[in-house]
Scaffold this motif. Structure first.
Motif, mmCIF file in Angstrom:
data_model
loop_
_atom_site.group_PDB
_atom_site.id
_atom_site.type_symbol
_atom_site.label_atom_id
_atom_site.label_comp_id
_atom_site.label_asym_id
_atom_site.label_seq_id
_atom_site.Cartn_x
_atom_site.Cartn_y
_atom_site.Cartn_z
ATOM 1 N N SER A 220 22.500 -39.695 38.520
ATOM 2 C CA SER A 220 21.538 -40.263 37.569
ATOM 3 C C SER A 220 21.206 -41.706 37.926
ATOM 4 O O SER A 220 20.057 -42.152 37.809
ATOM 5 C CB SER A 220 22.096 -40.183 36.145
ATOM 6 N N HIS A 224 17.590 -43.161 38.992
ATOM 7 C CA HIS A 224 17.010 -44.302 38.278
ATOM 8 C C HIS A 224 16.594 -45.400 39.258
ATOM 9 O O HIS A 224 15.514 -45.997 39.127
ATOM 10 C CB HIS A 224 18.029 -44.844 37.283
ATOM 11 N N ILE A 235 13.943 -40.063 35.353
ATOM 12 C CA ILE A 235 15.398 -39.972 35.386
ATOM 13 C C ILE A 235 15.983 -41.323 35.005
ATOM 14 O O ILE A 235 15.682 -42.348 35.624
ATOM 15 C CB ILE A 235 15.901 -39.567 36.791
ATOM 16 N N HIS A 236 16.818 -41.331 33.973
ATOM 17 C CA HIS A 236 17.465 -42.568 33.531
ATOM 18 C C HIS A 236 18.952 -42.529 33.891
ATOM 19 O O HIS A 236 19.575 -41.461 33.871
ATOM 20 C CB HIS A 236 17.313 -42.750 32.018
ATOM 21 N N ALA A 237 19.497 -43.678 34.207
ATOM 22 C CA ALA A 237 20.919 -43.766 34.537
ATOM 23 C C ALA A 237 21.762 -43.581 33.279
ATOM 24 O O ALA A 237 21.396 -44.060 32.201
ATOM 25 C CB ALA A 237 21.236 -45.115 35.173
ATOM 26 N N ILE A 238 22.867 -42.864 33.415
ATOM 27 C CA ILE A 238 23.807 -42.715 32.307
ATOM 28 C C ILE A 238 24.459 -44.065 32.049
ATOM 29 O O ILE A 238 24.974 -44.703 32.966
ATOM 30 C CB ILE A 238 24.882 -41.663 32.631
#
Length: 293
Positions: A220, A224, A235-238
């Motif tokens: 992720s 990002h 897509i977003h980073a966790i």
């Protein structure tokens, strides 16, 4: 070097050591799982852990110097995929390394979990597809470098100052010392973590699932960094806070589940023993009646 012994330098060093300790947990878990593939004969697994961590620390310092020197170059996109509405991304070196590293960790975790479910004798799982010492050390060093991108960039955000011209200068010495100290701590802890997993095999699956989540975190984050969009969805980073919350819930759930399972087994064994004693008493009484007749 003098900046290291100032009050601000020492406080920065302490923060970096804590940062390395937090970010190094998943790395230590991977090292423990990977090193067991060489077998325990002659202390080979312990040697792999020491050499793997030692070489990884040396390469991490080299990587730190390279990233600081070429930060703008490494951050620049060199591969663009403009399939609007289907797949869009702008890849740089960091995003590609993070994506492939995370994908490989997910593959490793799934493979190990599948193997644990497939074997007939759990005690023989460590003997499957043994690796050579060189192969294991190479994998440990390679994956350590994947983990290094995240920790080095986080350290660069903390250990920096502005000169008289207003330009940002990174405190490389402080970051290097933090990496060395965290490497020494990992060498001291690696054998204990591996021994704990060996003695408590029920936590091995938990460790593999944590490793799987680490892989998902890296994927992720890579997506990002590449500004990736799949079918129009970005897509977003966790978030790190979300990641640690998930790990905490997993660990607590596993501990409670294990304790409850042990209670159920103890209760079941007590019932079997009690049932056996009653059966034996009934047979003795029946034999005594036959003797009278």
């Amino acid at each position: 070097m003098a900046e290291l012994f100032s009050i601000s330098g020492l406080s920065t060093l302490l923060v970096l050591i804590l940062l390395q300790a937090v970010l190094g947990f998943d790395n230590l878990l991977y090292i423990s799982i990977e090193s067991k593939r060489v077998g325990e004969e002659g202390g080979k697994a312990s040697m792999v852990r020491r050499w793997g961590i030692g070489l990884a620390v040396a390469f991490r310092i080299v990587l730190l110097i390279i990233i600081v020197s070429l930060f703008s170059v490494l951050a620049a996109p060199f591969l663009t995929i403009p399939l609007t509405g289907i797949f869009e991304a702008e890849f740089n070196l960091q995003s590609l390394v993070t994506l492939f590293g995370g994908g490989f960790i997910i593959y490793t975790a799934i493979k190990e979990i599948s193997h644990l479910l497939a074997v007939d004798h759990i005690e023989h799982t460590e003997g499957n597809k043994k690796k050579s010492v060189v192969q294991a050390i190479t994998m440990i060093v390679s994956m350590n470098l994947v983990f290094s991108f995240d920790s080095i960039l986080s350290a660069m955000a903390i250990a920096n100052t502005r000169n008289e011209a207003g330009e940002i200068e990174y405190q490389v010495w402080i970051m290097a010392v933090a990496i060395i100290l965290s490497g020494i701590a990992m060498i001291l802890l690696a054998d204990h973590v591996a021994e704990f997993l060996k003695k408590n095999r029920m936590y091995e699956v938990l460790g593999l699932f944590i490793l799987f989540i680490v892989g998902a975190l890296l994927v992720s984050e890579g997506g990002h960094l590449a500004h990736m969009k799949v079918f129009g969805y970005e897509i977003h980073a966790i978030e790190k806070s979300t990641f640690y919350l998930v790990i905490f819930v997993l660990v607590v759930t596993d501990i409670i589940s294990t304790k409850y399972q042990k209670r159920l087994w103890a209760q079941r064994e007590a019932e079997i023993r009690s049932g056996g004693s009653e059966h034996a008493a009934a047979e003795a009484a029946e034999a005594a009646m036959r003797g009278k007749h």
